[in-house]
Design a protein around this motif. Structure first.
Motif, PDB file in Angstrom:
ATOM      1  N   GLY A   1       9.570  -0.242  12.622  1.00 22.30           N
ATOM      2  CA  GLY A   1       9.339   0.662  11.502  1.00 22.30           C
ATOM      3  C   GLY A   1       9.436   2.116  11.928  1.00 22.30           C
ATOM      4  O   GLY A   1       9.549   2.438  13.117  1.00 22.30           O
ATOM      5  N   ALA A   2       9.380   2.998  10.951  1.00 29.77           N
ATOM      6  CA  ALA A   2       9.440   4.438  11.219  1.00 29.77           C
ATOM      7  C   ALA A   2       8.102   4.928  11.763  1.00 29.77           C
ATOM      8  O   ALA A   2       7.043   4.433  11.372  1.00 29.77           O
ATOM      9  N   HIS A   3       8.156   5.889  12.665  1.00 32.70           N
ATOM     10  CA  HIS A   3       6.947   6.474  13.226  1.00 32.70           C
ATOM     11  C   HIS A   3       6.555   7.716  12.428  1.00 32.70           C
ATOM     12  O   HIS A   3       7.408   8.574  12.173  1.00 32.70           O
ATOM     13  N   PRO A   4       5.277   7.878  12.064  1.00 29.40           N
ATOM     14  CA  PRO A   4       4.860   9.134  11.442  1.00 29.40           C
ATOM     15  C   PRO A   4       5.110  10.293  12.413  1.00 29.40           C
ATOM     16  O   PRO A   4       4.700  10.232  13.577  1.00 29.40           O
ATOM     17  N   LEU A   5       5.781  11.321  11.959  1.00 30.51           N
ATOM     18  CA  LEU A   5       6.183  12.421  12.823  1.00 30.51           C
ATOM     19  C   LEU A   5       4.980  13.079  13.504  1.00 30.51           C
ATOM     20  O   LEU A   5       4.986  13.332  14.709  1.00 30.51           O
ATOM     21  N   ARG A   6       3.941  13.354  12.711  1.00 26.85           N
ATOM     22  CA  ARG A   6       2.768  14.040  13.272  1.00 26.85           C
ATOM     23  C   ARG A   6       2.152  13.226  14.408  1.00 26.85           C
ATOM     24  O   ARG A   6       1.846  13.760  15.481  1.00 26.85           O
ATOM     25  N   LEU A   7       1.993  11.925  14.190  1.00 26.16           N
ATOM     26  CA  LEU A   7       1.368  11.071  15.192  1.00 26.16           C
ATOM     27  C   LEU A   7       2.266  10.906  16.416  1.00 26.16           C
ATOM     28  O   LEU A   7       1.798  10.913  17.563  1.00 26.16           O
ATOM     29  N   GLY A   8       3.566  10.762  16.195  1.00 22.02           N
ATOM     30  CA  GLY A   8       4.485  10.605  17.303  1.00 22.02           C
ATOM     31  C   GLY A   8       4.499  11.802  18.235  1.00 22.02           C
ATOM     32  O   GLY A   8       4.458  11.654  19.466  1.00 22.02           O
ATOM     33  N   LEU A   9       4.535  12.994  17.668  1.00 22.37           N
ATOM     34  CA  LEU A   9       4.545  14.200  18.493  1.00 22.37           C
ATOM     35  C   LEU A   9       3.194  14.422  19.156  1.00 22.37           C
ATOM     36  O   LEU A   9       3.125  14.847  20.314  1.00 22.37           O
ATOM     37  N   ARG A  10       2.108  14.147  18.436  1.00 20.59           N
ATOM     38  CA  ARG A  10       0.784  14.271  19.038  1.00 20.59           C
ATOM     39  C   ARG A  10       0.671  13.398  20.280  1.00 20.59           C
ATOM     40  O   ARG A  10       0.228  13.838  21.343  1.00 20.59           O
TER      41      ARG A  10
END
Length: 288
Positions: A221-230
């Motif tokens: 699935g797609a990763h939430p951008l905010r969580l991925g970068l954090r």
């Protein structure tokens, strides 16, 4: 001779954990796949991170699953660590970790156990992962981490077990002695970087991570951008990666994700990217 056989039998024992988030149907399907294994698990643990799995519906022929309810959804790593504790208490040496959408054949456990048994320095082994919707296509044949902390999947065919930096968390077998050596799976990430961190931590503790030709399937699935970068920033800080490569790696990932956001949703998620990086710099951990 009997002592050697007993040791081999002990090393071949394993518990399986299914990390569940709603989707009773998928959980039941994974349990049936476990019951069809050529090497049966000694224990099946279902960690219910959604809080709505019906225990009675999990019953059937074979090993009765142990249901652990965690309706607060504490994350992937917490589920693994809770199940590992149950396995240790039962004297079991290996833990097969499965997400609730994992698809695999009856020889999965045997193949992973054989690979782990053949390499005393291996702490983790995983199959080659293919897409559920496109089984001819490889999703992950192990992962690579760059100097800047960017994690990539390899997608090439393999014929023999090989060492990699990390393996995808959808399906993997952990040697619990190795997991103990790194203090368990790091719970700071919540989602989408625990597998990378685990491979890195095992290597630091002197354990190898392997991927084998045996295949399983998942639909990523797609990763939430905010969580991925954090999580990427949290990992870079934990690993003490060199600052300049990290800055370039984070900036490149943010730029790529922004482009995807525009193409997919017709919006530019700049705030999500900025907040994710800020969260990592402020050491914000766990569930968002």
């Amino acid at each position: 001779m009997s002592e050697i056989n007993d040791a081999a039998l002990s090393a071949a024992r394993y518990a399986a954990v299914i990390i569940a988030y709603h989707r009773q149907d998928l959980v039941s399907a994974v349990i049936e796949r476990l019951r069809a294994q050529t090497r049966q698990p000694e224990m099946i643990v279902v960690v219910d991170n959604g809080g709505d799995i019906d225990e009675a519906a999990l019953a059937g022929v074979g090993v009765a699953p142990v249901l652990i309810r965690r309706g607060d959804n504490p994350g992937y790593a917490v589920a693994v660590n809770v199940a590992a504790e149950r396995a240790r208490d039962a004297g079991i040496e290996n833990l097969l970790v499965l997400t609730h959408d994992a698809v695999f054949g009856p020889t999965l456990a045997a193949s992973l156990l054989d690979a782990l048994g053949a390499d005393e320095g291996a702490g983790c082994v995983a199959p080659t992962l293919r897409w559920v919707s496109r089984p001819e296509r490889i999703f992950s044949s192990g992962g690579v981490v760059t100097r800047g902390g960017r994690a990539y999947h390899r997608t090439d065919e393999i014929r023999h077990a090989r060492a990699v930096h990390w393996v995808d968390g959808a399906v993997l077998l952990l040697r619990l002695r190795a997991l103990d050596a790194i203090g368990g799976m790091d719970e700071r990430y919540f989602l989408y970087f625990e597998d990378v961190d685990t491979g890195w931590s095992l290597a630091r503790a002197g354990w190898r991570t392997l991927v084998v030709p045996e295949t399983a399937q998942q639909e990523p699935g797609a990763h939430p951008l905010r969580l991925g970068l954090r999580n990427m920033v949290l990992f870079a800080r934990k690993a003490r990666l060199p600052r300049i490569p990290v800055v370039f790696a984070v900036a490149r990932r943010a730029a790529e994700e922004l482009i995807v956001g525009v193409r997919r949703d017709r919006r530019l998620p700049v705030l999500d990217a900025g907040r994710g990086i800020a969260d990592g710099l402020r050491d914000r951990r766990g569930k968002p």
